[in-house]
Design a protein around this motif. Structure first.
Motif, PDB file in Angstrom:
ATOM      1  N   GLY A   1       0.756  -1.246  -0.169  1.00  0.00           N
ATOM      2  CA  GLY A   1       0.018  -0.047  -0.113  1.00  0.00           C
ATOM      3  C   GLY A   1       0.686   1.222   0.126  1.00  0.00           C
ATOM      4  N   ALA A   2       1.946   1.243   0.614  1.00  0.00           N
ATOM      5  CA  ALA A   2       3.062   2.549   0.975  1.00  0.00           C
ATOM      6  C   ALA A   2       3.501   2.478  -0.416  1.00  0.00           C
ATOM      7  CB  ALA A   2       3.811   2.065   2.011  1.00  0.00           C
ATOM      8  N   ALA A   3       4.054   1.504  -1.243  1.00  0.00           N
ATOM      9  CA  ALA A   3       4.666   1.357  -2.361  1.00  0.00           C
ATOM     10  C   ALA A   3       3.671   2.059  -3.433  1.00  0.00           C
ATOM     11  CB  ALA A   3       5.330   0.287  -2.784  1.00  0.00           C
ATOM     12  N   LYS A   4       2.419   1.588  -3.421  1.00  0.00           N
ATOM     13  CA  LYS A   4       1.553   2.211  -4.361  1.00  0.00           C
ATOM     14  C   LYS A   4       1.098   3.546  -4.425  1.00  0.00           C
ATOM     15  CE  LYS A   4      -3.543   1.542  -5.673  1.00  0.00           C
ATOM     16  NZ  LYS A   4      -4.750   0.616  -5.440  1.00  0.00           N
ATOM     17  N   THR A   5       1.144   4.113  -3.244  1.00  0.00           N
ATOM     18  CA  THR A   5       0.956   5.565  -2.925  1.00  0.00           C
ATOM     19  C   THR A   5       2.193   6.293  -3.446  1.00  0.00           C
ATOM     20  OG1 THR A   5      -0.442   5.070  -0.817  1.00  0.00           O
ATOM     21  CG2 THR A   5       0.662   7.525  -1.034  1.00  0.00           C
ATOM     22  N   GLU A   6       3.296   5.798  -3.227  1.00  0.00           N
ATOM     23  CA  GLU A   6       4.523   6.412  -3.865  1.00  0.00           C
ATOM     24  C   GLU A   6       4.819   6.360  -5.358  1.00  0.00           C
ATOM     25  OE1 GLU A   6       9.483   6.426  -3.200  1.00  0.00           O
ATOM     26  OE2 GLU A   6       7.938   5.448  -1.804  1.00  0.00           O
ATOM     27  N   ALA A   7       4.239   5.216  -5.992  1.00  0.00           N
ATOM     28  CA  ALA A   7       4.459   4.831  -7.391  1.00  0.00           C
ATOM     29  C   ALA A   7       3.481   5.731  -8.248  1.00  0.00           C
ATOM     30  CB  ALA A   7       4.426   3.282  -7.615  1.00  0.00           C
ATOM     31  N   GLY A   8       2.306   5.830  -7.648  1.00  0.00           N
ATOM     32  CA  GLY A   8       1.424   6.667  -8.319  1.00  0.00           C
ATOM     33  C   GLY A   8       0.857   5.947  -9.435  1.00  0.00           C
ATOM     34  N   ARG A   9       0.669   6.611 -10.777  1.00  0.00           N
ATOM     35  CA  ARG A   9       0.057   5.846 -11.733  1.00  0.00           C
ATOM     36  C   ARG A   9       1.000   4.670 -12.490  1.00  0.00           C
ATOM     37  NH1 ARG A   9      -2.657  10.630 -15.560  1.00  0.00           N
ATOM     38  NH2 ARG A   9      -4.077  11.621 -13.768  1.00  0.00           N
ATOM     39  N   ALA A  10       2.010   4.816 -12.095  1.00  0.00           N
ATOM     40  CA  ALA A  10       3.121   3.505 -12.456  1.00  0.00           C
ATOM     41  C   ALA A  10       2.781   1.835 -11.918  1.00  0.00           C
ATOM     42  CB  ALA A  10       4.297   4.086 -12.040  1.00  0.00           C
ATOM     43  N   PHE A  11       1.964   2.259 -10.859  1.00  0.00           N
ATOM     44  CA  PHE A  11       1.506   0.793 -10.080  1.00  0.00           C
ATOM     45  C   PHE A  11       0.942   0.341 -10.902  1.00  0.00           C
ATOM     46  CE2 PHE A  11      -0.726  -1.680  -7.125  1.00  0.00           C
ATOM     47  CZ  PHE A  11       0.292  -1.885  -6.305  1.00  0.00           C
ATOM     48  N   GLY A  12      -0.018   0.719 -11.811  1.00  0.00           N
ATOM     49  CA  GLY A  12      -1.133   0.340 -12.709  1.00  0.00           C
ATOM     50  C   GLY A  12      -0.403  -0.544 -13.714  1.00  0.00           C
ATOM     51  N   PHE A  13       0.999  -0.465 -14.161  1.00  0.00           N
ATOM     52  CA  PHE A  13       1.632  -1.165 -14.990  1.00  0.00           C
ATOM     53  C   PHE A  13       2.334  -2.484 -14.499  1.00  0.00           C
ATOM     54  CE2 PHE A  13       1.874   2.995 -16.373  1.00  0.00           C
ATOM     55  CZ  PHE A  13       1.072   3.037 -17.640  1.00  0.00           C
ATOM     56  N   VAL A  14       2.332  -2.772 -13.031  1.00  0.00           N
ATOM     57  CA  VAL A  14       2.603  -4.032 -12.490  1.00  0.00           C
ATOM     58  C   VAL A  14       1.592  -5.029 -12.019  1.00  0.00           C
ATOM     59  CG1 VAL A  14       4.194  -4.915 -10.576  1.00  0.00           C
ATOM     60  CG2 VAL A  14       4.660  -2.786 -11.701  1.00  0.00           C
ATOM     61  N   HIS A  15       1.446  -6.126 -12.593  1.00  0.00           N
ATOM     62  CA  HIS A  15       0.567  -7.199 -11.926  1.00  0.00           C
ATOM     63  C   HIS A  15       1.108  -8.081 -10.750  1.00  0.00           C
ATOM     64  CE1 HIS A  15      -2.937  -9.819 -12.246  1.00  0.00           C
ATOM     65  NE2 HIS A  15      -1.875 -10.939 -12.040  1.00  0.00           N
ATOM     66  N   ILE A  16       0.264  -7.935  -9.730  1.00  0.00           N
ATOM     67  CA  ILE A  16       0.849  -8.626  -8.474  1.00  0.00           C
ATOM     68  C   ILE A  16      -0.072  -9.778  -8.118  1.00  0.00           C
ATOM     69  CG2 ILE A  16       1.403  -8.373  -6.043  1.00  0.00           C
ATOM     70  CD1 ILE A  16       1.990  -5.418  -6.517  1.00  0.00           C
ATOM     71  N   ASP A  17       0.610 -10.957  -7.843  1.00  0.00           N
ATOM     72  CA  ASP A  17      -0.318 -12.089  -7.106  1.00  0.00           C
ATOM     73  C   ASP A  17       0.051 -12.003  -5.782  1.00  0.00           C
ATOM     74  OD1 ASP A  17      -1.067 -12.867  -9.939  1.00  0.00           O
ATOM     75  OD2 ASP A  17       0.612 -13.770 -10.339  1.00  0.00           O
ATOM     76  N   LEU A  18      -1.153 -12.057  -4.982  1.00  0.00           N
ATOM     77  CA  LEU A  18      -0.745 -12.021  -3.487  1.00  0.00           C
ATOM     78  C   LEU A  18      -1.557 -13.392  -2.990  1.00  0.00           C
ATOM     79  CD1 LEU A  18      -2.145  -8.483  -2.870  1.00  0.00           C
ATOM     80  CD2 LEU A  18       0.285  -9.319  -2.738  1.00  0.00           C
ATOM     81  N   PRO A  19      -0.681 -13.878  -1.935  1.00  0.00           N
ATOM     82  CA  PRO A  19      -1.378 -14.999  -1.296  1.00  0.00           C
ATOM     83  C   PRO A  19      -2.675 -14.802  -0.677  1.00  0.00           C
ATOM     84  CG  PRO A  19       0.436 -14.199  -0.019  1.00  0.00           C
ATOM     85  CD  PRO A  19       0.415 -13.151  -1.267  1.00  0.00           C
ATOM     86  N   GLY A  20      -3.458 -15.872  -0.534  1.00  0.00           N
ATOM     87  CA  GLY A  20      -4.746 -15.925   0.075  1.00  0.00           C
ATOM     88  C   GLY A  20      -4.591 -15.715   1.711  1.00  0.00           C
ATOM     89  N   GLU A  21      -5.665 -15.328   2.376  1.00  0.00           N
ATOM     90  CA  GLU A  21      -5.657 -15.025   3.756  1.00  0.00           C
ATOM     91  C   GLU A  21      -5.185 -16.108   4.603  1.00  0.00           C
ATOM     92  OE1 GLU A  21      -9.441 -14.059   5.342  1.00  0.00           O
ATOM     93  OE2 GLU A  21      -9.866 -12.801   3.869  1.00  0.00           O
ATOM     94  N   GLN A  22      -5.159 -17.420   4.305  1.00  0.00           N
ATOM     95  CA  GLN A  22      -4.563 -18.227   5.167  1.00  0.00           C
ATOM     96  C   GLN A  22      -3.255 -19.138   4.616  1.00  0.00           C
ATOM     97  OE1 GLN A  22      -5.763 -18.663   8.481  1.00  0.00           O
ATOM     98  NE2 GLN A  22      -7.381 -17.477   8.059  1.00  0.00           N
ATOM     99  N   VAL A  23      -2.682 -18.475   3.583  1.00  0.00           N
ATOM    100  CA  VAL A  23      -1.697 -18.898   2.741  1.00  0.00           C
ATOM    101  C   VAL A  23      -0.377 -18.191   3.149  1.00  0.00           C
ATOM    102  CG1 VAL A  23      -0.758 -19.106   0.430  1.00  0.00           C
ATOM    103  CG2 VAL A  23      -3.172 -19.483   0.750  1.00  0.00           C
TER     104      VAL A  23
END
Length: 597
Positions: A400-422
């Motif tokens: 979340g902090a990196a997204k705020t700093e990156a601004g619109r550049a964040f939209g060019f990166v696709h991130i796969d996150l683990p599930g809640e219990q993973v």
């Protein structure tokens, strides 16, 4: 520093001149002497035909006297009727203060006729000091060393030569008087706009046919319960946590401000233009004017009204890049036309409007480099997270902090996150750059879509006028950084608005000096000139007399060669040195505030 006397023989007569000199150590190890103050000639002869007199204000008798000054090592001739002996060995230098920059600001104030304007509209009445001088003090302070009214009262007035320049004492800087001055200004704002427009037309032949319009915001410190305009809204200062005001401004292509308005802090840009169009027509009359604006300000309804032939208005406005895709098929079949070395355009007519697609290679390289810089920084942080493998909650916070700093550049990166219990592992936490999306964005970099109802206008002229919007951005930067219009501490609505009016007046002085420099000293900025003028200081030369009183000579220091050249280029001369005065004590000559805490 020391007192130096110089003997000169002129017309067969001996004369002795006095100066205050300082020693300066050079890089070679030698010492050079620089004259700080020139005190002139003090009578050194006993022949009455040679006597030099000085117009001195006697504070004890409250009148001016013509006195002949003699050093205490010379006898006073019998023929000298009104004379005074001074002890040069007891000379003291007191109260060094800023002079040159204050004097320059006062000169520009008079050149714009603001002394006359405000004297007519702020009558003196029974007040001890004219309100025009109080206002001038606030405006000069806002330009030179911006601070609160209390700081002007507590410190700055004493550190400046405004008392000598305006012929006033500390009464002009009384705390309550400074605040009460703010209560008298707003009623004359429209008259001020008309006055300044005429002055700039007379001085610089300013053109008012093309107008630049934009908005900015400035924020408050405090709750501001008594100011209904203080609202939360879109903050251009990066302070969404603060209440704010919105300022709409109209300037010419040369940077001369024509009008401004203070609005509620939650005012939408799209609701402001109609009122400004009507206001400019009511104040300055109907005329063929061209309005240059950024996208997001006009609505389609307003643009339709401006296309009405009865209004005689034209516009040039930026358009969102989504329109480029909307008319993509038309652009593909049109040839590029070069209007500048690094700018090419395509244009076509659509529903009575001219659309101009401009491509700037310089701007394209800049936008691409800015995006890549943010993207590289974002990828570096994501790699660090994938290396350290924090817990899932910590990972989400860091992203979340990196997204705020990156601004619109964040939209060019696709991130796969683990599930809640993973658990967070290198297999469950992955990311990659969307190269196709990034490439498509880079192809659009440096492209601008402009629209205007001037279908026959040269596209090169339209592009040149649109890039002039940087002028109004420069005005906002000056107001916020150099003139420090933010933050606002005034609790009352009319005083907060008056605070902005004073900053507006300070900018008017600044832009007037800027255009003088463009004509006579190109390459210099108003800031550099005022810094150079600040080197001219004023000092009170206090000389004790034989009869126990003090002769006070306020003297400004001699300008260096660079400053002399600057004044010569601007075709202005420093004023005469202030008149001396006699007082019982040197401390009584200093306007010490009675209410300083």
């Amino acid at each position: 520093m020391f007192l130096r006397s110089t003997n000169r023989k002129k017309d067969g007569k001996d004369h002795r001149y006095f100066s205050v000199v300082e020693n300066r150590r050079l890089s070679s190890g030698k010492t050079a002497q620089r004259t700080l103050l020139y005190l002139g000639e003090i009578n050194d002869t006993q022949q009455s035909a040679w006597l030099k007199t000085l117009d001195v204000f006697d504070e004890q008798e409250q009148r001016n006297r013509e006195l002949s000054l003699f050093p205490d090592d010379r006898e006073i001739p019998d023929s000298a009727i009104d004379s005074l002996q001074v002890k040069l060995s007891g000379l003291e230098l007191r109260r060094p203060r800023a002079f040159g920059n204050c004097w320059m600001a006062c000169e520009l104030w008079r050149e714009l006729g603001l002394e006359e304007f405000w004297q007519q509209r702020l009558p003196e009445g029974r007040e001890e000091v004219s309100w025009e001088k109080v206002l001038r003090l606030l405006v000069v302070n806002r330009w030179i060393e911006p601070g609160s009214e209390f700081r002007v009262h507590r410190q700055w007035f004493m550190d400046s030569a405004m008392d000598e320049l305006m012929g006033v004492d500390f009464a002009v800087a009384e705390k309550d008087r400074l605040y009460r001055c703010l209560d008298r200004l707003l009623a004359h704002k429209q008259d001020l706009f008309l006055w300044l427009r005429q002055k700039w037309a007379d001085l610089f032949h300013a053109d008012f046919e093309v107008l630049l319009y934009d908005l900015t915001s400035t924020y408050f410190e405090g709750e501001m319960e008594e100011n209904p305009k203080a609202k939360r809204g879109y903050s251009r200062d990066g302070r969404p946590d603060c209440l704010q005001l919105v300022i709409a401004l109209v300037i010419t292509t040369d940077g001369f401000p024509l009008a401004y308005e203070v609005m509620d802090g939650n005012t939408s840009d799209r609701t402001t233009l109609r009122g400004f169009l009507d206001k400019i027509e009511n104040v300055y009359g109907k005329a063929k004017r061209m309005w240059v604006m950024d996208r997001g300000i006009p609505t389609e309804e307003i643009l339709a009204e401006m296309r009405d032939p009865a209004r005689q208005m034209s516009y040039l406005v930026g358009t969102s890049k989504s329109k480029i895709k909307q008319y993509e098929k038309k652009w593909l079949d049109l040839p590029w036309q070069k209007v500048r070395d690094s700018v090419d355009v395509k244009l076509f007519d659509q529903d009575g409007e001219l659309y101009v697609l401009a491509k700037s290679t310089g701007r394209q390289a800049k936008e691409t480099a800015m995006r890549r810089k943010r993207l590289v920084r974002l990828l570096r942080k994501l790699r660090a997270m994938r290396h350290s493998l924090p817990s899932r909650d910590q990972l989400l916070m860091r992203i979340g902090a990196a997204k705020t700093e990156a601004g619109r550049a964040f939209g060019f990166v696709h991130i796969d996150l683990p599930g809640e219990q993973v658990p967070v592992t290198r297999e469950s936490f992955r990311f990659h750059v969307d190269k196709a999306k990034l490439q498509a964005a880079e192809l659009r970099d440096g492209h601008y879509l402009l629209r205007s109802n001037l279908t026959a206008e040269d596209p090169a002229v339209l592009w040149a006028r649109y890039v002039l919007l940087t002028q109004i951005e420069a005005v906002f930067r000056s107001l916020k950084s150099e003139l420090r219009v933010r933050p606002i501490y005034h609790q009352l609505e009319h005083r907060a608005d008056a605070h902005i009016l004073i900053a507006f007046l300070a900018y008017c002085l600044q832009v007037t000096l800027k255009h003088h420099l463009m004509a006579h000293a190109p390459g210099l900025t108003p800031t550099s000139v005022m810094e150079k003028m600040a080197t001219i200081q004023m000092i009170d030369v206090c000389i004790p007399t034989v009869d126990g009183r003090w002769l006070i000579l306020p003297r400004y220091t001699q300008p260096d060669n660079d400053t002399k050249m600057l004044l010569h280029k601007l075709k202005i001369d420093l004023p005469a040195q202030p008149p001396p005065r006699i007082t019982s004590s040197p401390s009584t000559a200093t306007p010490v505030p009675a209410s300083v805490p």
